[in-house]
Design a protein around this motif. Sequence first.
Motif, PDB file in Angstrom:
ATOM      1  N   VAL A 246       0.826  -1.219   0.000  1.00 32.80           N
ATOM      2  CA  VAL A 246       0.000   0.000   0.000  1.00 32.80           C
ATOM      3  C   VAL A 246       0.854   1.261   0.000  1.00 32.80           C
ATOM      4  CG1 VAL A 246      -1.903  -1.171   1.164  1.00 32.80           C
ATOM      5  CG2 VAL A 246      -0.180   0.011   2.523  1.00 32.80           C
ATOM      6  N   GLU A 247       2.158   1.111  -0.273  1.00 36.02           N
ATOM      7  CA  GLU A 247       3.037   2.279  -0.278  1.00 36.02           C
ATOM      8  C   GLU A 247       2.602   3.267  -1.373  1.00 36.02           C
ATOM      9  OE1 GLU A 247       7.113   1.214  -0.490  1.00 36.02           O
ATOM     10  OE2 GLU A 247       7.821   3.269  -0.777  1.00 36.02           O
ATOM     11  N   ASP A 248       2.527   4.536  -1.009  1.00 39.48           N
ATOM     12  CA  ASP A 248       2.134   5.623  -1.937  1.00 39.48           C
ATOM     13  C   ASP A 248       0.718   5.462  -2.468  1.00 39.48           C
ATOM     14  OD1 ASP A 248       4.527   6.896  -1.614  1.00 39.48           O
ATOM     15  OD2 ASP A 248       5.456   6.019  -3.402  1.00 39.48           O
ATOM     16  N   LEU A 249      -0.105   4.695  -1.773  1.00 40.46           N
ATOM     17  CA  LEU A 249      -1.513   4.585  -2.171  1.00 40.46           C
ATOM     18  C   LEU A 249      -2.204   5.923  -1.924  1.00 40.46           C
ATOM     19  CD1 LEU A 249      -4.040   2.927  -2.966  1.00 40.46           C
ATOM     20  CD2 LEU A 249      -4.274   2.315  -0.555  1.00 40.46           C
ATOM     21  N   LYS A 250      -2.859   6.420  -2.946  1.00 38.02           N
ATOM     22  CA  LYS A 250      -3.524   7.720  -2.841  1.00 38.02           C
ATOM     23  C   LYS A 250      -4.937   7.599  -3.388  1.00 38.02           C
ATOM     24  CE  LYS A 250       0.875  10.091  -3.677  1.00 38.02           C
ATOM     25  NZ  LYS A 250       1.633  10.936  -4.628  1.00 38.02           N
ATOM     26  N   PHE A 251      -5.810   8.374  -2.793  1.00 41.72           N
ATOM     27  CA  PHE A 251      -7.171   8.429  -3.311  1.00 41.72           C
ATOM     28  C   PHE A 251      -7.777   9.771  -2.907  1.00 41.72           C
ATOM     29  CE2 PHE A 251      -7.302   6.456   0.818  1.00 41.72           C
ATOM     30  CZ  PHE A 251      -8.334   7.105   1.465  1.00 41.72           C
ATOM     31  N   GLY A 252      -8.821  10.145  -3.611  1.00 45.30           N
ATOM     32  CA  GLY A 252      -9.470  11.430  -3.325  1.00 45.30           C
ATOM     33  C   GLY A 252     -10.752  11.572  -4.123  1.00 45.30           C
ATOM     34  N   LEU A 253     -11.335  12.744  -4.031  1.00 44.20           N
ATOM     35  CA  LEU A 253     -12.591  13.016  -4.729  1.00 44.20           C
ATOM     36  C   LEU A 253     -12.334  13.954  -5.895  1.00 44.20           C
ATOM     37  CD1 LEU A 253     -14.917  13.615  -1.636  1.00 44.20           C
ATOM     38  CD2 LEU A 253     -14.691  11.530  -2.988  1.00 44.20           C
ATOM     39  N   PHE A 254     -13.129  13.829  -6.919  1.00 43.54           N
ATOM     40  CA  PHE A 254     -13.058  14.741  -8.046  1.00 43.54           C
ATOM     41  C   PHE A 254     -14.474  14.908  -8.604  1.00 43.54           C
ATOM     42  CE2 PHE A 254     -13.853  12.086 -11.766  1.00 43.54           C
ATOM     43  CZ  PHE A 254     -13.701  10.813 -11.225  1.00 43.54           C
ATOM     44  N   SER A 255     -14.615  15.886  -9.443  1.00 45.40           N
ATOM     45  CA  SER A 255     -15.900  16.099 -10.138  1.00 45.40           C
ATOM     46  C   SER A 255     -15.605  16.459 -11.581  1.00 45.40           C
ATOM     47  CB  SER A 255     -16.710  17.213  -9.454  1.00 45.40           C
ATOM     48  OG  SER A 255     -16.011  18.444  -9.526  1.00 45.40           O
ATOM     49  N   GLU A 256     -16.480  16.060 -12.458  1.00 44.67           N
ATOM     50  CA  GLU A 256     -16.294  16.349 -13.878  1.00 44.67           C
ATOM     51  C   GLU A 256     -17.650  16.616 -14.516  1.00 44.67           C
ATOM     52  OE1 GLU A 256     -16.264  11.755 -15.577  1.00 44.67           O
ATOM     53  OE2 GLU A 256     -14.491  13.055 -15.769  1.00 44.67           O
ATOM     54  N   PRO A 257     -17.674  17.381 -15.586  1.00 44.53           N
ATOM     55  CA  PRO A 257     -18.963  17.681 -16.239  1.00 44.53           C
ATOM     56  C   PRO A 257     -19.635  16.408 -16.740  1.00 44.53           C
ATOM     57  CG  PRO A 257     -17.244  19.153 -16.997  1.00 44.53           C
ATOM     58  CD  PRO A 257     -16.554  18.088 -16.208  1.00 44.53           C
ATOM     59  N   ALA A 258     -20.892  16.268 -16.411  1.00 40.87           N
ATOM     60  CA  ALA A 258     -21.641  15.091 -16.832  1.00 40.87           C
ATOM     61  C   ALA A 258     -22.549  15.416 -18.028  1.00 40.87           C
ATOM     62  CB  ALA A 258     -22.475  14.554 -15.678  1.00 40.87           C
ATOM     63  N   PHE A 259     -23.278  16.501 -17.950  1.00 37.66           N
ATOM     64  CA  PHE A 259     -24.099  16.945 -19.084  1.00 37.66           C
ATOM     65  C   PHE A 259     -24.328  18.440 -18.933  1.00 37.66           C
ATOM     66  CE2 PHE A 259     -26.758  15.275 -15.723  1.00 37.66           C
ATOM     67  CZ  PHE A 259     -27.689  16.274 -15.509  1.00 37.66           C
ATOM     68  N   TRP A 260     -24.668  19.069 -20.029  1.00 39.57           N
ATOM     69  CA  TRP A 260     -24.844  20.528 -20.046  1.00 39.57           C
ATOM     70  C   TRP A 260     -25.805  20.889 -21.171  1.00 39.57           C
ATOM     71  CZ3 TRP A 260     -20.362  17.879 -20.738  1.00 39.57           C
ATOM     72  CH2 TRP A 260     -19.909  17.766 -22.043  1.00 39.57           C
ATOM     73  N   PHE A 261     -26.365  22.025 -21.071  1.00 41.09           N
ATOM     74  CA  PHE A 261     -27.212  22.542 -22.155  1.00 41.09           C
ATOM     75  C   PHE A 261     -27.166  24.057 -22.126  1.00 41.09           C
ATOM     76  CE2 PHE A 261     -29.954  22.148 -18.488  1.00 41.09           C
ATOM     77  CZ  PHE A 261     -30.679  23.327 -18.488  1.00 41.09           C
ATOM     78  N   PHE A 266     -29.457  33.093 -23.895  1.00 40.37           N
ATOM     79  CA  PHE A 266     -28.181  33.490 -23.288  1.00 40.37           C
ATOM     80  C   PHE A 266     -27.052  32.746 -23.974  1.00 40.37           C
ATOM     81  CE2 PHE A 266     -31.353  34.155 -20.042  1.00 40.37           C
ATOM     82  CZ  PHE A 266     -31.028  35.417 -19.522  1.00 40.37           C
ATOM     83  N   ASP A 267     -25.944  33.383 -24.034  1.00 38.61           N
ATOM     84  CA  ASP A 267     -24.767  32.754 -24.617  1.00 38.61           C
ATOM     85  C   ASP A 267     -23.960  32.036 -23.521  1.00 38.61           C
ATOM     86  OD1 ASP A 267     -22.911  31.961 -26.424  1.00 38.61           O
ATOM     87  OD2 ASP A 267     -21.809  33.875 -26.441  1.00 38.61           O
ATOM     88  N   GLN A 268     -24.663  31.296 -22.734  1.00 38.33           N
ATOM     89  CA  GLN A 268     -24.030  30.577 -21.618  1.00 38.33           C
ATOM     90  C   GLN A 268     -24.529  29.123 -21.592  1.00 38.33           C
ATOM     91  OE1 GLN A 268     -21.733  31.791 -19.523  1.00 38.33           O
ATOM     92  NE2 GLN A 268     -21.766  33.837 -20.472  1.00 38.33           N
ATOM     93  N   TYR A 269     -23.709  28.263 -21.024  1.00 39.35           N
ATOM     94  CA  TYR A 269     -24.075  26.854 -20.861  1.00 39.35           C
ATOM     95  C   TYR A 269     -24.267  26.556 -19.374  1.00 39.35           C
ATOM     96  CZ  TYR A 269     -22.978  25.700 -25.697  1.00 39.35           C
ATOM     97  OH  TYR A 269     -22.988  25.623 -27.060  1.00 39.35           O
TER      98      TYR A 269
END
Length: 540
Positions: A246-261, A266-269
């Motif tokens: 388990v040396e240098d075992l790392k973990f964490g949380l992340f988020s990424e875009p799933a869907f958009w419209f 408006f010129d925004q998403y």
Amino acid sequence: MSYETSDLVTDESSLSERVAAAIVGLNVVSVILGFAAIFQWTEVEADFFGVSLFNLYGLTLGATGLAVIALGVASRAGLVDTTPDRSAGLLTGGLFGLVGVVTGALFASQTLGFGLVGWLAVSLLFGAGFTAITVLPREDIGSTLPAGALSITVGALFLLNVITTEWEWEPEGFSAAFTGPVIGPVLTIFAGLVCAWAAAKAHEGFGTRGRQAGAYLLVGLNAFGMLGVLLLLILFVAGKGWSRMVEDLKFGLFSEPAFWFQIPGFDQYLVFEIPGVWFYWPFTMNGYSLSSDVMNGVLPSIVGTVWLVIGAVLFAVPLGVGAAVFLTEYAEQGGFTRAVEIATNGLWSTPSIVYGLFGYAFLVPRLGNTTSLMAGQLVLGFMLLPLVLITSREAIKTVPKEYRDASAALGVSQWETIKSVVLPAAMPGVITGVILGVGRIAGETAPILLVATGNLQASQGPQVLTNFQFTSSPPFVANPALLDSISALPYKLYATITAGVVSSDPAFGWATALVLLIVVLSFYAVGIVSRIYFRRKLEQ
């Protein structure tokens, strides 16, 4: 309504029973500490409550030995209510006589320095004495006196510093040496079991109930001991390899875009993100690397082992189950089926190196004349095939005949009956056989050493799924990855320990062994879940 106690709940244990139970408990603790010391789970030089482990052994064995003798004397004097037989029996006398022979031989030869004739005479005298003390008195004395004397003697060896952590004995003519850290726990386990057995007999008042209690205790401790040894073995390997794995075992949380419209006008998403978990486990996610900044891992060996097992199962299970169906449901039971049974039993007992030699001489020249994943899968499949056949036959035989008769009464054909009734009912037994077989082949080293393994410094595992190719000529499908040599966990562990091909770091080998254990246990887990699924489906 009165809640006064009745006769059943006022039948409390007597003092002698509580003393006997305490003796059994203390000796069981001694046995556990003995196994813990053998497997180095406990340091032999460690202190418990200010007392060294060997002195703790001595105090426990001495006290329990005296107490068990006191129980026997109290029974003989009629101070407690017991029902002993006239004698402890010849079998018990023979076993204690054997202990006396060994004790006398060691005492005469090592302590008194007697020659062959001298220590042989003393050993026979000790044996006859132990046997007489066991057989001639009444059962309560014959069971407790030799057991208590043995426990006191072993305890005295520790308390008088005859056997210490530095003690060592090199018998003449032996290349091995017996050391205190090994002999001390072994003697404690043996004396503790004998004393606990005598206390269990005393707890039930000797006689038939006493013998039954003693037998139950030894059988139960044997079962728990087997499980305990397996657990200690796993913990031993885990203790050696866990930190590196388990040396240098790392973990964490992340988020990424799933869907958009896009929002109208408006010129925004508008972006919606989903959370996730990332982790990086270098030892199991890396291959071999020449860079000192990247940790060497065993990913290619894990992938190679998994593909070896998958290929062997795909090859052996259909053949084994099909042969079992034919031999059980269609073939006439006679000389042919008996010959097949003898042959399969013999093949299952054949040493794995013989399978490896067969694969090296027969398969390797026909599969590109080099070691390959396919050759390893076929050899392991040959090894797995006999067990699948044997267990499948036994599982099919256990399906009640009434199932087949009921299906036939409904006009169902024999093959439909086998497919829809017999095989589903036998499936838990078939899966049990596959589980046992996979446990064996996943850890095999000798056959894959000859037919499958190659580069131990690979950076990635065999890419089987992405290498399928369609061809214009038979067999119309090709996969070069199946004909390449691979790395596998058992061979990598062997090479790491013996030759230092991959790493001279001992922790790397222990971590590889731990990963191999986890992979094998994972296969077991998959098989057990499958068996439970089919069993529940059958009960519905």
